[in-house]
Design a protein around this motif. Structure first.
Motif, PDB file in Angstrom:
ATOM      1  N   GLU A 412     -10.960  21.115  -2.725  1.00 14.64           N
ATOM      2  CA  GLU A 412      -9.525  20.858  -2.704  1.00 14.64           C
ATOM      3  C   GLU A 412      -9.165  19.799  -1.653  1.00 14.64           C
ATOM      4  OE1 GLU A 412      -5.533  21.345  -3.956  1.00 14.64           O
ATOM      5  OE2 GLU A 412      -7.485  21.873  -4.851  1.00 14.64           O
ATOM      6  N   THR A 413      -9.802  19.867  -0.483  1.00 15.71           N
ATOM      7  CA  THR A 413      -9.511  18.892   0.575  1.00 15.71           C
ATOM      8  C   THR A 413      -9.962  17.499   0.167  1.00 15.71           C
ATOM      9  OG1 THR A 413      -9.815  20.633   2.235  1.00 15.71           O
ATOM     10  CG2 THR A 413      -9.798  18.363   3.011  1.00 15.71           C
ATOM     11  N   ILE A 414     -11.109  17.411  -0.463  1.00 15.89           N
ATOM     12  CA  ILE A 414     -11.593  16.109  -0.938  1.00 15.89           C
ATOM     13  C   ILE A 414     -10.599  15.501  -1.920  1.00 15.89           C
ATOM     14  CG2 ILE A 414     -13.384  14.974  -2.318  1.00 15.89           C
ATOM     15  CD1 ILE A 414     -15.386  16.981  -1.121  1.00 15.89           C
ATOM     16  N   LYS A 415     -10.071  16.310  -2.813  1.00 15.81           N
ATOM     17  CA  LYS A 415      -9.127  15.807  -3.815  1.00 15.81           C
ATOM     18  C   LYS A 415      -7.805  15.362  -3.190  1.00 15.81           C
ATOM     19  CE  LYS A 415     -10.975  18.263  -7.838  1.00 15.81           C
ATOM     20  NZ  LYS A 415     -10.752  19.316  -8.856  1.00 15.81           N
ATOM     21  N   LYS A 416      -7.437  15.980  -2.051  1.00 17.95           N
ATOM     22  CA  LYS A 416      -6.209  15.558  -1.368  1.00 17.95           C
ATOM     23  C   LYS A 416      -6.255  14.082  -0.984  1.00 17.95           C
ATOM     24  CE  LYS A 416      -4.841  19.976   0.744  1.00 17.95           C
ATOM     25  NZ  LYS A 416      -4.687  20.701   2.046  1.00 17.95           N
ATOM     26  N   VAL A 417      -7.440  13.591  -0.673  1.00 14.39           N
ATOM     27  CA  VAL A 417      -7.592  12.190  -0.280  1.00 14.39           C
ATOM     28  C   VAL A 417      -8.040  11.319  -1.435  1.00 14.39           C
ATOM     29  CG1 VAL A 417      -8.884  10.606   1.227  1.00 14.39           C
ATOM     30  CG2 VAL A 417      -8.078  12.798   2.125  1.00 14.39           C
ATOM     31  N   MET A 418      -8.939  11.830  -2.248  1.00 19.81           N
ATOM     32  CA  MET A 418      -9.605  11.003  -3.259  1.00 19.81           C
ATOM     33  C   MET A 418      -8.916  10.988  -4.624  1.00 19.81           C
ATOM     34  SD  MET A 418     -12.469   9.884  -1.705  1.00 19.81           S
ATOM     35  CE  MET A 418     -13.679   9.567  -2.993  1.00 19.81           C
ATOM     36  N   VAL A 419      -8.141  12.043  -4.929  1.00 18.46           N
ATOM     37  CA  VAL A 419      -7.645  12.205  -6.294  1.00 18.46           C
ATOM     38  C   VAL A 419      -6.123  12.313  -6.360  1.00 18.46           C
ATOM     39  CG1 VAL A 419      -7.714  13.626  -8.382  1.00 18.46           C
ATOM     40  CG2 VAL A 419      -9.792  13.329  -7.001  1.00 18.46           C
ATOM     41  N   TYR A 420      -5.556  13.232  -5.625  1.00 19.42           N
ATOM     42  CA  TYR A 420      -4.134  13.547  -5.772  1.00 19.42           C
ATOM     43  C   TYR A 420      -3.239  12.395  -5.301  1.00 19.42           C
ATOM     44  CZ  TYR A 420      -5.812  18.371  -6.270  1.00 19.42           C
ATOM     45  OH  TYR A 420      -6.459  19.503  -6.683  1.00 19.42           O
ATOM     46  N   ASP A 421      -2.044  12.347  -5.874  1.00 17.27           N
ATOM     47  CA  ASP A 421      -1.074  11.326  -5.476  1.00 17.27           C
ATOM     48  C   ASP A 421      -0.685  11.463  -4.008  1.00 17.27           C
ATOM     49  OD1 ASP A 421      -1.083  10.335  -8.027  1.00 17.27           O
ATOM     50  OD2 ASP A 421       0.749  11.392  -8.658  1.00 17.27           O
ATOM     51  N   SER A 422      -0.755  12.689  -3.486  1.00 16.66           N
ATOM     52  CA  SER A 422      -0.388  12.923  -2.087  1.00 16.66           C
ATOM     53  C   SER A 422      -1.293  12.161  -1.127  1.00 16.66           C
ATOM     54  CB  SER A 422      -0.440  14.418  -1.765  1.00 16.66           C
ATOM     55  OG  SER A 422      -1.742  14.938  -2.020  1.00 16.66           O
ATOM     56  N   GLY A 423      -2.486  11.801  -1.588  1.00 18.48           N
ATOM     57  CA  GLY A 423      -3.414  11.058  -0.746  1.00 18.48           C
ATOM     58  C   GLY A 423      -3.097   9.583  -0.662  1.00 18.48           C
ATOM     59  N   GLU A 424      -2.184   9.114  -1.504  1.00 17.48           N
ATOM     60  CA  GLU A 424      -1.877   7.685  -1.514  1.00 17.48           C
ATOM     61  C   GLU A 424      -1.303   7.218  -0.185  1.00 17.48           C
ATOM     62  OE1 GLU A 424       0.800   4.463  -4.067  1.00 17.48           O
ATOM     63  OE2 GLU A 424       0.471   6.493  -4.846  1.00 17.48           O
ATOM     64  N   GLU A 425      -0.429   8.043   0.419  1.00 22.30           N
ATOM     65  CA  GLU A 425       0.163   7.669   1.702  1.00 22.30           C
ATOM     66  C   GLU A 425      -0.891   7.618   2.809  1.00 22.30           C
ATOM     67  OE1 GLU A 425       3.008   6.732   4.676  1.00 22.30           O
ATOM     68  OE2 GLU A 425       2.877   6.463   2.500  1.00 22.30           O
ATOM     69  N   ILE A 426      -1.824   8.566   2.784  1.00 26.91           N
ATOM     70  CA  ILE A 426      -2.904   8.565   3.775  1.00 26.91           C
ATOM     71  C   ILE A 426      -3.759   7.316   3.615  1.00 26.91           C
ATOM     72  CG2 ILE A 426      -5.004   9.759   4.535  1.00 26.91           C
ATOM     73  CD1 ILE A 426      -3.658  12.372   3.634  1.00 26.91           C
ATOM     74  N   ARG A 427      -4.091   6.992   2.392  1.00 26.98           N
ATOM     75  CA  ARG A 427      -4.915   5.802   2.149  1.00 26.98           C
ATOM     76  C   ARG A 427      -4.173   4.537   2.572  1.00 26.98           C
ATOM     77  NH1 ARG A 427      -5.767   8.847  -2.648  1.00 26.98           N
ATOM     78  NH2 ARG A 427      -4.412   7.461  -3.867  1.00 26.98           N
ATOM     79  N   ARG A 428      -2.867   4.500   2.313  1.00 31.45           N
ATOM     80  CA  ARG A 428      -2.076   3.328   2.682  1.00 31.45           C
ATOM     81  C   ARG A 428      -2.035   3.159   4.192  1.00 31.45           C
ATOM     82  NH1 ARG A 428       2.380   2.016   4.881  1.00 31.45           N
ATOM     83  NH2 ARG A 428       3.018   4.190   5.191  1.00 31.45           N
ATOM     84  N   ARG A 429      -1.784   4.262   4.914  1.00 28.35           N
ATOM     85  CA  ARG A 429      -1.707   4.174   6.360  1.00 28.35           C
ATOM     86  C   ARG A 429      -3.051   3.783   6.962  1.00 28.35           C
ATOM     87  NH1 ARG A 429       2.503   5.836   9.262  1.00 28.35           N
ATOM     88  NH2 ARG A 429       1.136   6.272  11.039  1.00 28.35           N
ATOM     89  N   ALA A 430      -4.120   4.332   6.421  1.00 24.42           N
ATOM     90  CA  ALA A 430      -5.452   3.997   6.926  1.00 24.42           C
ATOM     91  C   ALA A 430      -5.734   2.513   6.752  1.00 24.42           C
ATOM     92  CB  ALA A 430      -6.510   4.831   6.219  1.00 24.42           C
ATOM     93  N   LYS A 431      -5.400   1.983   5.587  1.00 26.40           N
ATOM     94  CA  LYS A 431      -5.631   0.561   5.349  1.00 26.40           C
ATOM     95  C   LYS A 431      -4.757  -0.301   6.245  1.00 26.40           C
ATOM     96  CE  LYS A 431      -5.967  -2.935   1.732  1.00 26.40           C
ATOM     97  NZ  LYS A 431      -5.396  -3.987   2.610  1.00 26.40           N
ATOM     98  N   GLU A 432      -3.488   0.110   6.414  1.00 27.62           N
ATOM     99  CA  GLU A 432      -2.587  -0.681   7.243  1.00 27.62           C
ATOM    100  C   GLU A 432      -3.039  -0.710   8.691  1.00 27.62           C
ATOM    101  OE1 GLU A 432       2.124  -0.763   8.625  1.00 27.62           O
ATOM    102  OE2 GLU A 432       1.506   0.419   6.876  1.00 27.62           O
ATOM    103  N   LEU A 433      -3.458   0.442   9.195  1.00 22.72           N
ATOM    104  CA  LEU A 433      -3.947   0.477  10.569  1.00 22.72           C
ATOM    105  C   LEU A 433      -5.215  -0.349  10.715  1.00 22.72           C
ATOM    106  CD1 LEU A 433      -3.728   1.453  13.436  1.00 22.72           C
ATOM    107  CD2 LEU A 433      -4.799   3.611  12.759  1.00 22.72           C
ATOM    108  N   GLY A 434      -6.122  -0.243   9.750  1.00 21.06           N
ATOM    109  CA  GLY A 434      -7.339  -1.052   9.782  1.00 21.06           C
ATOM    110  C   GLY A 434      -7.035  -2.534   9.739  1.00 21.06           C
ATOM    111  N   ASP A 435      -6.085  -2.933   8.879  1.00 20.64           N
ATOM    112  CA  ASP A 435      -5.711  -4.349   8.780  1.00 20.64           C
ATOM    113  C   ASP A 435      -5.089  -4.841  10.079  1.00 20.64           C
ATOM    114  OD1 ASP A 435      -6.624  -4.461   6.202  1.00 20.64           O
ATOM    115  OD2 ASP A 435      -4.642  -4.293   5.265  1.00 20.64           O
ATOM    116  N   THR A 436      -4.300  -3.988  10.730  1.00 20.27           N
ATOM    117  CA  THR A 436      -3.677  -4.374  11.989  1.00 20.27           C
ATOM    118  C   THR A 436      -4.731  -4.684  13.042  1.00 20.27           C
ATOM    119  OG1 THR A 436      -1.764  -2.983  11.540  1.00 20.27           O
ATOM    120  CG2 THR A 436      -2.120  -3.614  13.821  1.00 20.27           C
ATOM    121  N   ILE A 437      -5.748  -3.842  13.115  1.00 18.45           N
ATOM    122  CA  ILE A 437      -6.829  -4.047  14.083  1.00 18.45           C
ATOM    123  C   ILE A 437      -7.611  -5.304  13.748  1.00 18.45           C
ATOM    124  CG2 ILE A 437      -9.029  -3.107  14.903  1.00 18.45           C
ATOM    125  CD1 ILE A 437      -7.764  -0.330  14.575  1.00 18.45           C
ATOM    126  N   ASP A 438      -7.886  -5.516  12.461  1.00 16.51           N
ATOM    127  CA  ASP A 438      -8.713  -6.639  12.034  1.00 16.51           C
ATOM    128  C   ASP A 438      -7.992  -7.969  12.186  1.00 16.51           C
ATOM    129  OD1 ASP A 438     -11.011  -7.822  10.867  1.00 16.51           O
ATOM    130  OD2 ASP A 438      -9.955  -7.975   8.966  1.00 16.51           O
TER     131      ASP A 438
END
Length: 484
Positions: A412-438
């Protein structure tokens, strides 16, 4: 200009565990890239360990470093106990107990460099504070501390009335218990080390304002740090245009064949072990979740990582598991090039023990973290990335550390990040923070950060690594924190 680069020696002294060896090696490479003489001092086996696990850099970069083997008394290298009541790597205590015996040999090195150098800058860490003591007695040496864990770990425990604690409470961030984070033997060692005087002129830390801006400000306001310098110099690991090991690890070839952002990477730390029952539950959760994955499943590092392992962890997987996941999953039974894996376009998430080295690598690559803390600072780090930065989720809450995490919960936890729509915000924030650093390697407040204090006169927020060179009366140098 007073002096030159050629007559300055920088000595780094890491604690002999993988996360420490690795960060100090990255730091050494960064410093030596500007023509500074950098001396990496550690026991011979740990120098070999650090060099053999170098990631992301051309192999030639370490040729400019000076490696000094510090003799150390003999020590046992027992196997880890995956069924221990706590997850701290107590099997490494035999090494930890004798490590300070390298002090006289380090003292000889520092004295020799002091005699031939205009200035000696010694960079150690709290667990190698004997290096700072030895530096303090030399007329032309100056000790600095390199903090290999996040500053927020200290900020979070400044007290119930501290600004850091008030901030966390206002955000609903729960500070986890420190119970079971360390073994009693290791706690006793730390207490003994901390009881000895440790001079320092300032602090280097593998973080940035984008990640810990508020906590950097809080730290600078502590009475025992007044008059000192703080250098946020992270991430130290390369963040782009990395060079893969040659020959290239086979897992990278497998990842090349997978769709973008489709694979979960799993590694619970080089020093961590989980029980056979927990391995079975994790394997079942992966199988039922039907997600592509790369899983580093190996015995935890011993004191000597080159000692032959007695058991193959793959034998602990459920019967028929490898056949059922063929084409979907890859098991790595030994050390893996984690940095290069996280940088691969196929990786969509990282199930991690949340050691700070792993957190910084994942954050800098814009990869969401599925947090499974094991010991030390990891319970706090897991809360920090999930509840504060909001670039991850908790797999196993620290309050449930004594429990076996069941396959259904893992799935269930894996799907929260990898599958469910609720993980989209987490993925977006992770990418944005990574892009900011890069994109913006010079430390400055990130759009992801809440409002931060400007009252930090000793905090160099413009060019932190460049400013470090001024400790040695060098002109300001421009050192990007990403590779061109």
């Amino acid at each position: 200009m007073e002096g030159s680069k050629a007559d300055i020696s920088i000595v780094v002294v890491p604690f002999p565990a993988q996360g420490h060896l690795n960060q100090f090696l990255h730091l050494s490479i960064r410093l030596s890239s500007h023509g500074l003489a950098v001396h990496y001092a550690a026991p011979g086996p740990h120098i070999r360990q650090a060099r053999s696990r170098l990631q992301g850099w051309p192999a030639t970069v370490i040729e400019s470093l000076h490696f000094h083997e510090l003799p150390i008394p003999s020590y046992a290298s027992p196997a880890p106990n995956p069924n221990s009541s706590i997850f701290f790597p107590s099997h490494l205590q035999t090494l930890f107990d004798v490590f300070e015996d390298v002090e006289p040999h380090l003292a000889n090195l520092l004295q020799a460099l002091s005699a031939t150098s205009r200035r000696v800058v010694v960079i150690s860490e709290p667990l190698t504070s004997f290096a700072a003591r030895e530096a303090a007695v030399l007329p032309n040496a100056e000790p600095y501390t390199f903090w290999t864990t996040p500053l927020s770990t200290t900020s979070a425990v400044f007290g119930e009335e501290s600004p850091a604690t008030a901030l966390l409470k206002s955000l609903g961030v729960k500070i986890p218990s420190w119970e079971d984070c360390f073994s009693k033997e290791f706690q006793a060692l730390v207490t003994r080390i901390q009881a000895k005087f440790r001079p320092e002129s300032g602090l280097l830390t593998n973080t940035s304002r984008s990640i810990e801006g508020e906590f950097l400000d809080f730290f600078m306001q502590q009475p025992n740090f007044i008059g000192k310098k703080l250098f946020p110099i992270g991430p130290l690991n390369p963040t782009n245009n990395m060079e893969a090991h040659k020959p290239r690890h086979q897992c990278l070839d497998w990842l090349d064949k997978q769709p973008a952002s489709s694979v979960l990477y799993i590694s619970l730390g080089s020093n961590s072990s989980i029980s056979d029952v927990q391995i079975e539950q994790l394997a079942t959760g992966l199988l039922n979740g039907d997600q592509q994955f790369v899983w580093v499943l190996k015995e935890a590092d011993r004191c000597d990582v080159f000692v032959k392992k007695e058991t193959d962890q793959k034998n602990k997987l459920p019967c028929g598991f490898m056949e059922k996941v063929k084409g979907k999953g890859l098991i790595i039974g030994d050390w893996a090039p984690q940095l290069e894996i996280l940088a691969h376009k196929a990786i969509a998430g990282f199930m991690s023990h949340c050691g700070w080295n792993s957190c910084m690598e994942s954050i800098s690559m814009g990869v969401p973290i599925l947090a499974w803390p094991m010991h030390s600072d990891q319970p706090w780090n897991s809360i920090f990335v999930s509840d504060y930065l909001k670039v991850g989720v908790i797999v196993r809450d620290w309050d449930r550390r004594k429990e076996i995490l069941l396959a259904g919960e893992i799935e269930e936890t894996i799907k929260k990040v990898m599958v469910y729509d609720s993980g989209e915000e987490i993925r977006r924030r992770a990418k944005e923070l990574g892009d900011t650093i890069d994109v913006s390697p010079i430390d400055r407040p990130s759009s992801l950060n809440r409002k931060t204090s400007s009252v930090a006169p000793a905090l160099d927020t413009e060019k932190p690594l460049s400013s470090l060179y001024r400790l040695s009366s060098l002109p300001t140098l421009s050192l990007p924190l990403t590779r061109d």
